[in-house]
Write an enzyme that holds these catalytic residues in place. Structure first.
Site, PDB file in Angstrom:
ATOM      1  N   ASN A 191     143.369  26.519  -0.239  1.00 26.76           N
ATOM      2  CA  ASN A 191     144.784  26.397   0.134  1.00 26.76           C
ATOM      3  C   ASN A 191     145.082  24.942   0.486  1.00 26.76           C
ATOM      4  OD1 ASN A 191     147.227  26.356   1.438  1.00 26.76           O
ATOM      5  ND2 ASN A 191     146.789  28.033   2.836  1.00 26.76           N
ATOM      6  N   HIS A 199     137.775  20.618   9.413  1.00 26.40           N
ATOM      7  CA  HIS A 199     137.700  21.841  10.226  1.00 26.40           C
ATOM      8  C   HIS A 199     136.272  21.975  10.746  1.00 26.40           C
ATOM      9  CE1 HIS A 199     141.709  23.308   9.024  1.00 26.40           C
ATOM     10  NE2 HIS A 199     141.434  22.787   7.847  1.00 26.40           N
ATOM     11  N   LEU A 200     136.120  21.830  12.055  1.00 22.12           N
ATOM     12  CA  LEU A 200     134.773  21.911  12.651  1.00 22.12           C
ATOM     13  C   LEU A 200     134.464  23.306  13.186  1.00 22.12           C
ATOM     14  CD1 LEU A 200     134.472  18.460  14.475  1.00 22.12           C
ATOM     15  CD2 LEU A 200     133.422  19.164  12.315  1.00 22.12           C
ATOM     16  N   ARG A 201     135.495  24.153  13.285  1.00 21.05           N
ATOM     17  CA  ARG A 201     135.336  25.595  13.608  1.00 21.05           C
ATOM     18  C   ARG A 201     134.892  25.916  15.033  1.00 21.05           C
ATOM     19  NH1 ARG A 201     138.502  26.653   9.527  1.00 21.05           N
ATOM     20  NH2 ARG A 201     137.532  26.940   7.495  1.00 21.05           N
ATOM     21  N   ASP A 229     139.720  18.008   4.047  1.00 20.35           N
ATOM     22  CA  ASP A 229     140.024  19.420   4.333  1.00 20.35           C
ATOM     23  C   ASP A 229     138.733  20.245   4.311  1.00 20.35           C
ATOM     24  OD1 ASP A 229     141.337  21.747   4.973  1.00 20.35           O
ATOM     25  OD2 ASP A 229     142.384  21.955   3.064  1.00 20.35           O
ATOM     26  N   HIS A 270     141.226  15.023   8.261  1.00 17.37           N
ATOM     27  CA  HIS A 270     141.438  16.469   8.090  1.00 17.37           C
ATOM     28  C   HIS A 270     140.102  17.195   7.930  1.00 17.37           C
ATOM     29  CE1 HIS A 270     144.266  19.676   6.160  1.00 17.37           C
ATOM     30  NE2 HIS A 270     143.211  20.251   6.685  1.00 17.37           N
ATOM     31  N   HIS A 291     147.015  17.403   2.474  1.00 25.58           N
ATOM     32  CA  HIS A 291     146.576  17.872   1.152  1.00 25.58           C
ATOM     33  C   HIS A 291     147.695  18.099   0.122  1.00 25.58           C
ATOM     34  CE1 HIS A 291     147.615  21.522   3.249  1.00 25.58           C
ATOM     35  NE2 HIS A 291     146.466  21.645   3.851  1.00 25.58           N
ATOM     36  N   HIS A 301     151.206  21.043   7.062  1.00 30.94           N
ATOM     37  CA  HIS A 301     150.656  21.865   5.980  1.00 30.94           C
ATOM     38  C   HIS A 301     151.883  22.440   5.255  1.00 30.94           C
ATOM     39  CE1 HIS A 301     147.799  25.094   4.418  1.00 30.94           C
ATOM     40  NE2 HIS A 301     148.995  25.565   4.114  1.00 30.94           N
ATOM     41  N   HIS A 304     132.976  28.075   5.506  1.00 28.86           N
ATOM     42  CA  HIS A 304     133.068  29.532   5.667  1.00 28.86           C
ATOM     43  C   HIS A 304     131.673  30.124   5.520  1.00 28.86           C
ATOM     44  CE1 HIS A 304     137.406  29.876   5.770  1.00 28.86           C
ATOM     45  NE2 HIS A 304     137.513  29.100   4.700  1.00 28.86           N
TER      46      HIS A 304
END
Ligand SMILES: [Zn+2]
EC number: 3.5.2.3
Length: 430
Positions: free
Chosen positions: A278, A60-62, A305, A58, A232, A179, A309
């Protein structure tokens, strides 16, 4: 060009007795004592722990779309720094990874970066909108070979869509990673619903919003005869439901993040948006239940996760701030502190929860393999005696939104090997 040999001397393999491990090219050639190899690069690993390369189900590579917060290159550099040799990249990019074209792009970027294998996760529904199934079969059949599907960030809340997705992926052994967040129960929610949210007057996020979806989805998985993965998991009640489902023989797996193993909603009193995430940070009781469940195997894996940002999305008032934390570079240290140093898990257990099991759930070929002769040399060497203070300036990630800044955490990744090639050497990216 012939790759040189590497001899790792005296490492505690999975925390056991010290052994030598000889790497030849992309594979482990031998594991034993008193090994020698002419011309080999020798790494003295006294007191260090050798584990199979970590696998994150899990991340997030964006990229594509939010390269200001992370790219495949910076995210995989962060992963290698944290001891990972494979990461599963979540689908909530821009455009959404809901077609063969987008997942192939992410897969190819991972190959080009060369720090860590990137296995794209495909969206369950078109545009993450929850209305229409995405082209799951085409994503699976693509060069990216997608096996994990998720609308992460959003819940697949329509029961019929969820059922269809479970039926669809069953045909090729795929899995839907949910999720779990009932959307109506969490409208306007800012933090965990409880004593602290009441005192602060912030909109609460009830545990039942997570638990009701998990309960529904394990029943759907049973009905369809498919497997389901819970992202998560964050509440004591969710643990009870997964424990019940497993005892019933339902094919469910679950993950917990490092931050849910360590932090509680008391931190929200600071109003520092770095703690906004979240699912939200929960209570001490939840944290203890999650640790216990990870120890007894009710929760199968740790997943980061990792949610980068940019500064401007976090440096604002609580209500306006984005949700999420970076985690790849601190995950192993948090697990050492919360699970190993508390006696709940030994290093072999860490290898299982952070490498063997996630590789198995995601079908990551060549990862999560035993440290033995003939296996791919995907490995991480950890110095567990190291103590250091987290400084986000040291991160390889493009983002800095860590909840651990200034905190002392144990352990440090000294070396990471991806198919025999050092991606991290002496604590520095190679
Ligand atoms: Zn999520």
């Amino acid at each position: 060009m012939k790759m040189s040999k590497i001899l790792i001397r005296g490492a505690k393999v999975l925390g056991g007795e010290p052994q030598d491990v000889l790497l030849d090219g992309e594979t482990v050639e031998a594991v034993g004592t008193g090994l020698t190899a002419e011309g080999a690069t020798v790494i003295e690993a006294d007191g260090q722990i050798l584990l199979p390369g970590l696998v994150d189900l899990h991340t997030h590579l964006r990229e594509p779309g939010r390269e200001d917060s992370e790219t495949v290159l910076t995210g995989t550099r962060a992963a290698a720094s944290g001891g990972y040799t494979a990461v599963f990249a979540m689908a909530n990019t821009h455009p959404v990874a809901d077609t063969a074209g987008v997942v192939e792009q992410v897969y190819r970027l991972g190959k080009e970066a060369g720090y860590c294998d990137v296995q794209p996760i495909g969206a369950v529904t078109v545009g993450l909108e929850g209305k229409k199934l995405a082209e799951l079969g085409a994503m699976h059949d693509s060069a990216a070979g997608v096996t994990v599907f998720s609308d992460d960030g959003k819940c697949v809340d329509d029961a019929v869509i969820m059922r269809r997705a479970l039926e669809y992926v069953k045909a090729f052994g795929g899995v839907v990673a949910q999720h779990a967040q009932e959307p109506r129960l969490t409208e306007g929610a800012q933090m965990n619903e409880g004593v602290v949210s009441a005192e602060l007057g912030l909109g609460g996020w009830p545990a039942v919003a997570e638990e009701s979806i998990i309960a529904r989805d394990v029943l759907l998985a049973e009905h369809v005869g498919s497997r389901v993965h819970i992202c998560h998991l964050s509440t004591a009640g969710s643990v009870e439901i997964v424990r019940w489902a497993k005892s019933r023989g339902i094919d469910v797996t679950a993950e917990v993040t490092p931050h849910h193993l360590l932090l509680t909603d008391e931190l929200v009193r600071t109003y520092d948006p770095v703690y906004k995430v979240n699912p939200p940070l929960r209570t001490e009781r939840d944290v203890l239940a999650l640790r216990e469940a990870l120890a007894d195997g009710t929760i199968d894996i740790v997943a980061t996760d990792h949610a980068p940002h940019p500064h401007e999305d976090k440096d604002c008032e609580w209500a306006a701030a984005a949700m999420g934390m970076v985690g790849l570079e601190t995950a192993l240290s948090v697990v050492q502190q919360t699970m190993v140093e508390t006696g709940l898990l030994d290093w072999a257990g860490v290898a299982d929860r952070m490498s063997f099991a996630p590789a198995r759930i995601g079908r990551a070929t060549g990862h999560g393999r035993p440290v033995s002769a003939g296996e791919p040399a995907n490995l991480v060497l950890v110095d567990p005696a190291y103590r250091g203070t987290v400084d986000p300036a040291d991160f390889a990630s493009r983002s800095r939104n860590t909840p651990y800044e200034g905190r002392e955490l144990p352990g440090r990744v000294t070396h990471t090997f991806l198919r025999g090639r050092a991606t991290v050497m002496d604590g520095k990216l190679a």
